[in-house]
Write a protein that holds these residues in place. Sequence first.
Motif, PDB file in Angstrom:
ATOM      1  N   GLU A 634       0.591  -1.271   0.025  1.00 41.44           N
ATOM      2  CA  GLU A 634      -0.004   0.160  -0.029  1.00 41.44           C
ATOM      3  C   GLU A 634       0.781   1.234  -0.080  1.00 41.44           C
ATOM      4  OE1 GLU A 634      -2.468   1.991   3.250  1.00 41.44           O
ATOM      5  OE2 GLU A 634      -3.746   0.221   2.557  1.00 41.44           O
ATOM      6  N   ALA A 635       1.917   1.040   0.699  1.00 39.07           N
ATOM      7  CA  ALA A 635       2.971   2.261   0.836  1.00 39.07           C
ATOM      8  C   ALA A 635       3.589   2.509  -0.734  1.00 39.07           C
ATOM      9  CB  ALA A 635       3.932   1.973   1.694  1.00 39.07           C
ATOM     10  N   ALA A 636       3.879   1.416  -1.354  1.00 41.33           N
ATOM     11  CA  ALA A 636       4.387   1.663  -2.552  1.00 41.33           C
ATOM     12  C   ALA A 636       3.319   2.397  -3.602  1.00 41.33           C
ATOM     13  CB  ALA A 636       4.920   0.372  -3.236  1.00 41.33           C
ATOM     14  N   ALA A 637       2.295   1.803  -3.508  1.00 38.79           N
ATOM     15  CA  ALA A 637       1.167   2.246  -4.386  1.00 38.79           C
ATOM     16  C   ALA A 637       0.950   3.986  -4.294  1.00 38.79           C
ATOM     17  CB  ALA A 637      -0.103   1.639  -4.193  1.00 38.79           C
ATOM     18  N   ASP A 638       1.361   4.584  -3.275  1.00 43.52           N
ATOM     19  CA  ASP A 638       1.293   5.911  -3.005  1.00 43.52           C
ATOM     20  C   ASP A 638       2.373   6.938  -3.214  1.00 43.52           C
ATOM     21  OD1 ASP A 638      -1.449   5.636  -2.215  1.00 43.52           O
ATOM     22  OD2 ASP A 638      -0.945   5.436  -0.125  1.00 43.52           O
ATOM     23  N   THR A 639       3.486   6.164  -4.128  1.00 41.50           N
ATOM     24  CA  THR A 639       4.544   7.090  -4.007  1.00 41.50           C
ATOM     25  C   THR A 639       5.360   6.529  -5.307  1.00 41.50           C
ATOM     26  OG1 THR A 639       6.553   7.865  -3.374  1.00 41.50           O
ATOM     27  CG2 THR A 639       6.369   5.659  -2.930  1.00 41.50           C
ATOM     28  N   ARG A 640       6.416   7.352  -5.986  1.00 42.03           N
ATOM     29  CA  ARG A 640       6.999   6.786  -7.203  1.00 42.03           C
ATOM     30  C   ARG A 640       8.007   5.725  -6.754  1.00 42.03           C
ATOM     31  NH1 ARG A 640      11.441   8.462 -10.183  1.00 42.03           N
ATOM     32  NH2 ARG A 640      11.585  10.088  -8.609  1.00 42.03           N
ATOM     33  N   ILE A 641       8.015   4.517  -7.440  1.00 44.30           N
ATOM     34  CA  ILE A 641       9.058   3.596  -7.065  1.00 44.30           C
ATOM     35  C   ILE A 641      10.204   3.729  -8.356  1.00 44.30           C
ATOM     36  CG2 ILE A 641       9.564   1.243  -7.274  1.00 44.30           C
ATOM     37  CD1 ILE A 641       7.872   2.321  -4.809  1.00 44.30           C
ATOM     38  N   GLN A 642      11.319   3.884  -7.894  1.00 46.74           N
ATOM     39  CA  GLN A 642      12.593   4.134  -8.818  1.00 46.74           C
ATOM     40  C   GLN A 642      13.010   2.872  -8.945  1.00 46.74           C
ATOM     41  OE1 GLN A 642      15.603   6.847  -6.866  1.00 46.74           O
ATOM     42  NE2 GLN A 642      14.893   8.227  -8.510  1.00 46.74           N
ATOM     43  N   LEU A 643      13.579   2.514 -10.267  1.00 45.06           N
ATOM     44  CA  LEU A 643      14.123   1.336 -10.798  1.00 45.06           C
ATOM     45  C   LEU A 643      15.869   1.507 -10.639  1.00 45.06           C
ATOM     46  CD1 LEU A 643      12.999  -1.346 -11.583  1.00 45.06           C
ATOM     47  CD2 LEU A 643      13.418  -0.596 -13.951  1.00 45.06           C
ATOM     48  N   LEU A 644      16.390   0.733 -10.094  1.00 41.87           N
ATOM     49  CA  LEU A 644      17.944   0.878  -9.985  1.00 41.87           C
ATOM     50  C   LEU A 644      18.743  -0.138 -10.758  1.00 41.87           C
ATOM     51  CD1 LEU A 644      18.269   1.150  -5.851  1.00 41.87           C
ATOM     52  CD2 LEU A 644      17.812   3.051  -7.622  1.00 41.87           C
ATOM     53  N   PRO A 724      14.215   7.670 -15.958  1.00 44.27           N
ATOM     54  CA  PRO A 724      12.967   7.354 -15.922  1.00 44.27           C
ATOM     55  C   PRO A 724      12.463   6.865 -17.259  1.00 44.27           C
ATOM     56  CG  PRO A 724      13.150   9.647 -14.858  1.00 44.27           C
ATOM     57  CD  PRO A 724      14.405   9.075 -15.479  1.00 44.27           C
ATOM     58  N   GLN A 725      12.897   7.401 -18.393  1.00 41.08           N
ATOM     59  CA  GLN A 725      12.409   7.059 -19.724  1.00 41.08           C
ATOM     60  C   GLN A 725      12.985   5.518 -20.026  1.00 41.08           C
ATOM     61  OE1 GLN A 725      13.690   9.974 -22.418  1.00 41.08           O
ATOM     62  NE2 GLN A 725      11.511  11.055 -22.342  1.00 41.08           N
ATOM     63  N   LEU A 726      14.074   5.208 -19.772  1.00 43.05           N
ATOM     64  CA  LEU A 726      14.667   4.062 -19.835  1.00 43.05           C
ATOM     65  C   LEU A 726      13.932   2.999 -18.992  1.00 43.05           C
ATOM     66  CD1 LEU A 726      16.699   2.014 -21.430  1.00 43.05           C
ATOM     67  CD2 LEU A 726      18.265   2.664 -19.507  1.00 43.05           C
ATOM     68  N   ALA A 727      13.787   3.457 -17.656  1.00 41.89           N
ATOM     69  CA  ALA A 727      12.819   2.383 -16.752  1.00 41.89           C
ATOM     70  C   ALA A 727      11.724   2.003 -17.383  1.00 41.89           C
ATOM     71  CB  ALA A 727      12.687   3.179 -15.494  1.00 41.89           C
ATOM     72  N   GLU A 728      10.897   2.816 -18.065  1.00 44.34           N
ATOM     73  CA  GLU A 728       9.589   2.559 -18.607  1.00 44.34           C
ATOM     74  C   GLU A 728       9.613   1.545 -19.699  1.00 44.34           C
ATOM     75  OE1 GLU A 728       6.601   3.296 -17.292  1.00 44.34           O
ATOM     76  OE2 GLU A 728       7.523   4.157 -15.830  1.00 44.34           O
ATOM     77  N   ARG A 729      10.786   1.947 -20.547  1.00 42.59           N
ATOM     78  CA  ARG A 729      11.008   0.834 -21.644  1.00 42.59           C
ATOM     79  C   ARG A 729      11.321  -0.403 -21.113  1.00 42.59           C
ATOM     80  NH1 ARG A 729      14.021   5.141 -24.274  1.00 42.59           N
ATOM     81  NH2 ARG A 729      15.838   3.941 -23.952  1.00 42.59           N
ATOM     82  N   VAL A 730      12.063  -0.705 -19.901  1.00 46.39           N
ATOM     83  CA  VAL A 730      12.596  -1.799 -19.467  1.00 46.39           C
ATOM     84  C   VAL A 730      11.316  -2.612 -18.688  1.00 46.39           C
ATOM     85  CG1 VAL A 730      13.750  -3.115 -17.461  1.00 46.39           C
ATOM     86  CG2 VAL A 730      14.896  -1.267 -18.832  1.00 46.39           C
TER      87      VAL A 730
END
Length: 741
Positions: A634-644, A724-730
């Motif tokens: 639920e906490a993850a649903a309320d914020t932006r999750i960064q891909l590392l 961010p753009q690359l994260a979305e493509r991945v």
Amino acid sequence: MGDRTHTHTGAAGRAAAAERPASVRNVVLVGHSGSGKTTLVEALALTAGAINRAGRVEDGGTVSDHDEIERRRHRSVQLSLVPVEWEGYKINLLDTPGYADFVGELRAGLRAADAALFVVSAAQEAGAVAGTTRAVWEECAAVGMPRAVVVTHLDTARTSFDEMTRICGRIFGGEDPDAVLPLHLPVQGPEGPDGHAPLTGLTGLLTQRILDYSTGERRELPPAGDQREPLSRARDRLIEGIIAESEDETLMDHYLGGGDIDAGTLVEDLERAVARGSFHPVLTAAPAAEGARQGIGTVELLELITRGFPSPLERALPAVTTPDGSPRPAPACDPGGPLVAEVVRTASDPYVGRVSLVRVFSGTLRPDDPVHVCGHGLTGPGHEARPSHDADVRVGALFAPFGRQQRPLDRCIAGDLACVSKLGGAETGDTLSDPGGPLLMEPWAMPDPLLPLAVRAHGKADEEKLSQGLARLVAEDPTMRLEQNQDTHQVVLWCMGEAHAEVALERLRSRYGVQVDAVPHRVPLRETFASRTVGRGRHVKQSGGHGQYAVCEIEVEPLPPGTGLEFVDRVVGGSVPRQFVPSVEKGVRTQAARGVAAGHPLVDVRVTLLDGKSHAVDSSDAAFQTAGALALREAAADTRIQLLEPVADVRILIPDDYVGAVMSDLAGRRGRVVGTEQAAGERTLVRAEVPEIEIGRYAVDLRSLTHGTGRFDRAYARHEAMPPQLAERVRASQENTTSRS
């Protein structure tokens, strides 16, 4: 190494067991793919009487018939041993693949040999000579291995022996080009309409005699008038080069004063300089012409090998220890000494089973002998460990290979090589020793495989055989690593290049009957929270019997990179009973390992348990574990999750000419150059940080970019945020891959 009439041993080319180490010569042939190594081996075998003029061994096949994959690909992919006899000497010719992907086979050949023939094609560009062979030359120089150069393909249009000799002097001689000089000059016939000038003979620089093969027979002739001047110039330079390496310091003064030096003295000084690795003669050779009994230059090569190259007695043996690491004195090359031998390569034969090529360094190996097999554990970043192993086994049959033929041996003495069948689970690099005093030889250096190949079983029937087939592949080839990636759940074979990977897949299919599919390799990504947030997990179920009741409230905040996951308990008032706080933590950590957005592990966050509710009857460990996991989601649903993404420290060694191209290529891979420094041999070491997702194929791309001259290594540095753009493509790519599978 004068020019004399020779006779060969005929049927003795069957290469029986050597009688004494002094009569053995172990020679590895090194050179670029297509340089003519295998053709040269066949020409030497013909001259030694081991094969007939049609290139066939006496009982069928050719000396290059070794492996079905090689026959299909028309390319050597493994080390092969061709033993021949010449004037009382046993010569073990070790033919190595010329393609860079199979450098492990080349390193095995260097380990088994005492001298090297560098085969250079006059038809290839100078860059090819420098790119694929220079590094091996430097390795040999570092350990003082004697070397000679053989120039092939001189009958090709627009080739020049003089030019190739200059190139070899510059590339191999470095600051001392006069240490790389020809012993003979080629004699070529008239140039045909296609520009080809056939090689018809050689001119001996020391004897000043022509060895003419134009009639199919070897004849000695005096040089013609127009040959005397170039012969004199080359001879003077050769004599000066030999004298410079002589231990007799008076020879140079005598020669510069106009005095003659006896040819026998020059030959003796030449042989000593070659044997200690300080002088490197250049020769040329060509296959036998139609109807001829021997190739051009092959007699001279065999004479160089037997008289100029050292015997195993003159080689410093590798260091040895006990299996627990205690040092022991290096063994002597003595057939009567304690057994110390090494498996230099392992292969599977469809009829014999596992076959080990063994170099005996001390003692004598016989069929049915009990021996101790001891191996090194191999580990590496991201790779599974191959455990050390110790076992007593009984030796199977000993034989000398010759093409597809296997010629039985009754023994293999110190200094010699033989193939051994049924050697238990022995792997490449293992040491064989007396069971009463086990020893372990230091391993030889192997490059780290840097091209990942992710595989999966093609069908249900292949799943059971896959792990066994992969294990056998890795046992045979030390340049291959097997990884069971716990993050991506992929089975990954790390290979040296595309050809190496293709051969691995082909061997799985043809040798072990395992059908596999290659799938895209995934790098292990991570997830983290971009900002502070809170979450509430409520797990309440009422059914027959005990229900389930657990509520917890958490706060999640990002932490610096590399911190991992921290869990903090700040509950007051007993809203979450003490015994259930570890349950919440377990639920949070379990969910973090599974990921909260794209299925990658969650890292670099602090999870703080703030409050919760419980029930005296229905609360349980399982209920609070579930509530903790729900709260994190639920906490993850309320914020932006960064891909590392993982970032690697990369070190690239390249010739100075390619620095600009490599820098530009790194920029296109989102790489950050952190430093450069000059290295020996007009080369530059580039240090950079590059996302691992960008260098999956760098082993192939760097080779192409630098024409085979570049090398690199890599090590994990850290994970950092992906754009961010690359994260979305991945994410989109992974979703598509998941849906297809």
